[in-house]
Design an enzyme around this catalytic site. Structure first.
Site, PDB file in Angstrom:
ATOM      1  N   CYS A  38     -49.322 -53.799 -11.500  1.00  0.00           N
ATOM      2  CA  CYS A  38     -49.376 -53.724 -10.027  1.00  0.00           C
ATOM      3  C   CYS A  38     -47.970 -53.580  -9.434  1.00  0.00           C
ATOM      4  CB  CYS A  38     -50.051 -54.971  -9.464  1.00  0.00           C
ATOM      5  SG  CYS A  38     -49.061 -56.467  -9.652  1.00  0.00           S
ATOM      6  N   ASN A  57     -24.235 -50.955 -16.308  1.00  0.00           N
ATOM      7  CA  ASN A  57     -24.477 -52.336 -16.739  1.00  0.00           C
ATOM      8  C   ASN A  57     -25.632 -52.955 -15.963  1.00  0.00           C
ATOM      9  OD1 ASN A  57     -22.233 -51.793 -18.251  1.00  0.00           O
ATOM     10  ND2 ASN A  57     -20.825 -52.932 -16.935  1.00  0.00           N
ATOM     11  N   CYS A  91     -44.215 -56.422 -12.672  1.00  0.00           N
ATOM     12  CA  CYS A  91     -45.463 -56.245 -13.429  1.00  0.00           C
ATOM     13  C   CYS A  91     -45.685 -54.759 -13.691  1.00  0.00           C
ATOM     14  CB  CYS A  91     -46.638 -56.799 -12.618  1.00  0.00           C
ATOM     15  SG  CYS A  91     -48.240 -56.298 -13.263  1.00  0.00           S
ATOM     16  N   HIS A  97     -28.970 -48.199 -14.237  1.00  0.00           N
ATOM     17  CA  HIS A  97     -29.922 -48.589 -15.292  1.00  0.00           C
ATOM     18  C   HIS A  97     -30.630 -49.902 -14.978  1.00  0.00           C
ATOM     19  CE1 HIS A  97     -27.444 -45.893 -18.232  1.00  0.00           C
ATOM     20  NE2 HIS A  97     -28.192 -45.200 -17.403  1.00  0.00           N
ATOM     21  N   SER A 111     -18.524 -45.468 -23.324  1.00  0.00           N
ATOM     22  CA  SER A 111     -18.387 -44.493 -24.411  1.00  0.00           C
ATOM     23  C   SER A 111     -18.857 -43.123 -23.943  1.00  0.00           C
ATOM     24  CB  SER A 111     -19.215 -44.959 -25.611  1.00  0.00           C
ATOM     25  OG  SER A 111     -20.572 -45.155 -25.208  1.00  0.00           O
TER      26      SER A 111
HETATM   27  C1  BV8 Z   1     -33.585 -39.979 -19.368  1.00  0.00           C
HETATM   28  C2  BV8 Z   1     -30.552 -50.280 -19.778  1.00  0.00           C
HETATM   29  C3  BV8 Z   1     -34.997 -38.402 -18.388  1.00  0.00           C
HETATM   30  C4  BV8 Z   1     -31.373 -51.048 -20.768  1.00  0.00           C
HETATM   31  C5  BV8 Z   1     -29.677 -48.260 -20.881  1.00  0.00           C
HETATM   32  C6  BV8 Z   1     -28.868 -35.332 -22.992  1.00  0.00           C
HETATM   33  C7  BV8 Z   1     -28.259 -35.278 -24.204  1.00  0.00           C
HETATM   34  C8  BV8 Z   1     -28.620 -36.220 -25.201  1.00  0.00           C
HETATM   35  C9  BV8 Z   1     -29.572 -37.223 -24.985  1.00  0.00           C
HETATM   36  C10 BV8 Z   1     -30.165 -37.270 -23.786  1.00  0.00           C
HETATM   37  C11 BV8 Z   1     -29.837 -36.327 -22.805  1.00  0.00           C
HETATM   38  N1  BV8 Z   1     -30.576 -36.629 -21.717  1.00  0.00           N
HETATM   39  C12 BV8 Z   1     -31.366 -37.709 -21.988  1.00  0.00           C
HETATM   40  C13 BV8 Z   1     -31.125 -38.108 -23.249  1.00  0.00           C
HETATM   41  C14 BV8 Z   1     -31.745 -39.232 -23.880  1.00  0.00           C
HETATM   42  C15 BV8 Z   1     -31.054 -40.572 -23.564  1.00  0.00           C
HETATM   43  C16 BV8 Z   1     -29.626 -40.569 -24.060  1.00  0.00           C
HETATM   44  O1  BV8 Z   1     -28.685 -40.324 -23.324  1.00  0.00           O
HETATM   45  N2  BV8 Z   1     -29.500 -40.906 -25.343  1.00  0.00           N
HETATM   46  C17 BV8 Z   1     -28.142 -41.055 -25.912  1.00  0.00           C
HETATM   47  C18 BV8 Z   1     -28.132 -42.303 -26.788  1.00  0.00           C
HETATM   48  C19 BV8 Z   1     -27.772 -39.831 -26.679  1.00  0.00           C
HETATM   49  N3  BV8 Z   1     -31.063 -40.841 -22.119  1.00  0.00           N
HETATM   50  C20 BV8 Z   1     -32.183 -41.435 -21.625  1.00  0.00           C
HETATM   51  O2  BV8 Z   1     -33.173 -41.732 -22.276  1.00  0.00           O
HETATM   52  C21 BV8 Z   1     -32.138 -41.725 -20.129  1.00  0.00           C
HETATM   53  N4  BV8 Z   1     -33.340 -41.295 -19.485  1.00  0.00           N
HETATM   54  O3  BV8 Z   1     -32.861 -39.113 -19.780  1.00  0.00           O
HETATM   55  O4  BV8 Z   1     -34.738 -39.755 -18.675  1.00  0.00           O
HETATM   56  C22 BV8 Z   1     -36.144 -38.091 -19.137  1.00  0.00           C
HETATM   57  C23 BV8 Z   1     -37.281 -38.863 -18.970  1.00  0.00           C
HETATM   58  C24 BV8 Z   1     -38.405 -38.465 -19.628  1.00  0.00           C
HETATM   59  C25 BV8 Z   1     -38.328 -37.381 -20.508  1.00  0.00           C
HETATM   60  C26 BV8 Z   1     -37.116 -36.666 -20.655  1.00  0.00           C
HETATM   61  C27 BV8 Z   1     -36.008 -37.024 -19.961  1.00  0.00           C
HETATM   62  C28 BV8 Z   1     -32.095 -43.259 -19.873  1.00  0.00           C
HETATM   63  C29 BV8 Z   1     -30.815 -43.821 -20.370  1.00  0.00           C
HETATM   64  C30 BV8 Z   1     -30.696 -45.290 -19.939  1.00  0.00           C
HETATM   65  C31 BV8 Z   1     -31.086 -46.231 -21.065  1.00  0.00           C
HETATM   66  N5  BV8 Z   1     -30.814 -47.613 -20.673  1.00  0.00           N
HETATM   67  N6  BV8 Z   1     -29.473 -49.553 -20.468  1.00  0.00           N
HETATM   68  C32 BV8 Z   1     -30.590 -52.146 -21.443  1.00  0.00           C
HETATM   69  O5  BV8 Z   1     -29.412 -52.350 -21.104  1.00  0.00           O
HETATM   70  O6  BV8 Z   1     -31.213 -52.815 -22.271  1.00  0.00           O
HETATM   71  S1  BV8 Z   1     -28.389 -47.405 -21.663  1.00  0.00           S
HETATM   72  C33 BV8 Z   1     -27.233 -48.639 -22.156  1.00  0.00           C
HETATM   73  O7  BV8 Z   1     -26.486 -48.056 -23.198  1.00  0.00           O
HETATM   74  C34 BV8 Z   1     -26.204 -49.004 -21.092  1.00  0.00           C
HETATM   75  O8  BV8 Z   1     -26.755 -49.092 -19.808  1.00  0.00           O
HETATM   76  C35 BV8 Z   1     -25.199 -47.862 -21.213  1.00  0.00           C
HETATM   77  O9  BV8 Z   1     -25.607 -46.755 -20.456  1.00  0.00           O
HETATM   78  C36 BV8 Z   1     -25.297 -47.507 -22.668  1.00  0.00           C
HETATM   79  C37 BV8 Z   1     -24.177 -48.131 -23.414  1.00  0.00           C
HETATM   80  O10 BV8 Z   1     -23.054 -47.369 -23.132  1.00  0.00           O
HETATM   81  P1  BV8 Z   1     -21.701 -48.119 -22.630  1.00  0.00           P
HETATM   82  O11 BV8 Z   1     -22.005 -48.959 -21.459  1.00  0.00           O
HETATM   83  O12 BV8 Z   1     -20.700 -47.064 -22.513  1.00  0.00           O
HETATM   84  O13 BV8 Z   1     -21.387 -49.145 -23.832  1.00  0.00           O
HETATM   85  P2  BV8 Z   1     -20.817 -48.791 -25.290  1.00  0.00           P
HETATM   86  O14 BV8 Z   1     -20.908 -50.057 -26.064  1.00  0.00           O
HETATM   87  O15 BV8 Z   1     -21.443 -47.552 -25.813  1.00  0.00           O
HETATM   88  O16 BV8 Z   1     -19.278 -48.443 -25.028  1.00  0.00           O
HETATM   89  C38 BV8 Z   1     -18.412 -49.446 -24.540  1.00  0.00           C
HETATM   90  C39 BV8 Z   1     -17.084 -48.737 -24.332  1.00  0.00           C
HETATM   91  O17 BV8 Z   1     -16.185 -49.674 -23.743  1.00  0.00           O
HETATM   92  C40 BV8 Z   1     -16.453 -48.238 -25.630  1.00  0.00           C
HETATM   93  O18 BV8 Z   1     -15.966 -46.922 -25.430  1.00  0.00           O
HETATM   94  C41 BV8 Z   1     -15.301 -49.241 -25.879  1.00  0.00           C
HETATM   95  O19 BV8 Z   1     -14.183 -48.622 -26.483  1.00  0.00           O
HETATM   96  C42 BV8 Z   1     -14.955 -49.647 -24.447  1.00  0.00           C
HETATM   97  N7  BV8 Z   1     -14.375 -50.995 -24.298  1.00  0.00           N
HETATM   98  C43 BV8 Z   1     -14.672 -52.115 -25.004  1.00  0.00           C
HETATM   99  N8  BV8 Z   1     -13.942 -53.188 -24.507  1.00  0.00           N
HETATM  100  C44 BV8 Z   1     -13.202 -52.693 -23.458  1.00  0.00           C
HETATM  101  C45 BV8 Z   1     -13.477 -51.294 -23.333  1.00  0.00           C
HETATM  102  N9  BV8 Z   1     -12.896 -50.524 -22.392  1.00  0.00           N
HETATM  103  C46 BV8 Z   1     -12.005 -51.139 -21.546  1.00  0.00           C
HETATM  104  N10 BV8 Z   1     -11.715 -52.480 -21.599  1.00  0.00           N
HETATM  105  C47 BV8 Z   1     -12.287 -53.277 -22.542  1.00  0.00           C
HETATM  106  N11 BV8 Z   1     -11.963 -54.577 -22.580  1.00  0.00           N
END
Ligand code: BV8
Length: 250
Positions: free
Chosen positions: A129, A101, A126, A118, A189
């Site tokens: 710079c 988060n 910036c 993240h 997730s």
């Molecule tokens: C990278 C910041 C290296 C910005 C975010 C391997 C396999 C496949 C794909 C990849 C891989 N390796 C890399 C990738 C690509 C990519 C990736 O993972 N894609 C996914 C979509 C498949 N990863 C990247 O790009 C990462 N960088 O790998 O760099 C690199 C570099 C250059 C070249 C090659 C490699 C960077 C990833 C970070 C991106 N930035 N956030 C912003 O916030 O704007 S990610 C963002 O989305 C969040 O930070 C978080 O990580 C993600 C969301 O996931 P969750 O937080 O889990 O939220 P979600 O809504 O999905 O789920 C909520 C859950 O809570 C649900 O399960 C729900 O049931 C539950 N819930 C709801 N209410 C409750 C609850 N649980 C309990 N109580 C409740 N009340």
């Protein structure tokens, strides 16, 4: 909720705990999750906004989106899920909160050992710079500000898709996952990598992996304990059953 004796005794005796959190732990504070019904990604596609090329293509659109999220986050408060982890940190030797988060709510709740995988939406810098820039005016800016030093575009200090995670943060997270006796996976997730690899690192190093989520995820089949429900209800309940003192949090 009735918790297993294994979970309660492990929680009572463990001195080293790591908790990976996602948007779900902030849901009860009113912060939309990414993939949920009201999820942020429902209205906007991540690749459209949370990546560098999108920012260069349309900096105002991306800045406005983060200004909208920043305002939303400032108007909410941490919830019992966040405070439960503060209580845990105050009564165990080693507790590491590893969060995906960018909402700063763990820190606002009082957690100290927080690893921001993240980034943090409250910081901006910036792109030219790399100077960190405080938000120039109290009113959230709707168009991208320019760096007062070099005139470069100012971006939020968050990790966008395709960008590397901060090396120090990820290595701290990996070390915590490798050395903990108990690993919580709360409100995520578990689909975004490399953050989603951490529960498997903990599993491979013998930790008891406990998932807390409103629904099953890709991790559920591998976690040893899967607690289905709201983090803000389950965590305080579990901590109480393990005799972990709850402090009033203002
Ligand atoms: C990278 C910041 C290296 C910005 C975010 C391997 C396999 C496949 C794909 C990849 C891989 N390796 C890399 C990738 C690509 C990519 C990736 O993972 N894609 C996914 C979509 C498949 N990863 C990247 O790009 C990462 N960088 O790998 O760099 C690199 C570099 C250059 C070249 C090659 C490699 C960077 C990833 C970070 C991106 N930035 N956030 C912003 O916030 O704007 S990610 C963002 O989305 C969040 O930070 C978080 O990580 C993600 C969301 O996931 P969750 O937080 O889990 O939220 P979600 O809504 O999905 O789920 C909520 C859950 O809570 C649900 O399960 C729900 O049931 C539950 N819930 C709801 N209410 C409750 C609850 N649980 C309990 N109580 C409740 N009340």
């Amino acid at each position: 909720m009735k918790f297993s004796d294994r979970l309660v005794s492990t929680l009572r005796n463990a001195q080293s705990v790591c908790a990976l959190t996602g948007a779900g732990i902030s849901a009860e504070s009113g912060v939309p999750t990414f993939r949920g019904e009201e999820g942020l990604w429902k209205k906007f596609r991540p690749e459209e906004l949370a990546n560098f090329n999108a920012f260069i293509r349309n900096p105002d659109l991306v800045w406005e989106w983060y200004a909208y999220r920043r305002k939303l986050i400032r108007d909410v408060k941490p919830n019992p899920g966040h405070f439960g982890l503060v209580d845990l940190e105050r009564c165990k030797k080693h507790v590491t909160i590893v969060t995906q988060n960018v909402d700063n709510l763990h820190r606002r709740a009082g957690s100290e050992n927080v690893v921001e995988l993240h980034g943090n939406i409250e910081r901006s810098y910036c792109i030219q710079c790399h100077a960190f820039v405080d938000e120039p005016s109290p009113e959230p800016l709707t168009s991208v500000p320019m760096c007062v030093t070099c005139g470069g575009l100012v971006r939020p200090d968050v990790v966008w898709f395709g960008e590397m995670l901060p090396v120090e943060a990820f290595s701290k997270a990996e070390s915590a996952a490798r050395h903990c006796e108990l690993f919580f996976c709360i409100g995520t997730s578990a689909v975004v990598f490399p953050a989603a690899s951490l529960p498997y690192t903990a599993l491979d190093h013998g930790a008891l992996v406990v998932e807390i989520n409103r629904e099953e995820t890709d991790l559920s089949s591998r976690a040893q304990e899967v607690l289905i429900g709201k983090a803000g209800e389950i965590l305080p309940d579990l901590l109480a059953q393990a005799g972990i003192r709850h402090e009033e949090h203002l």
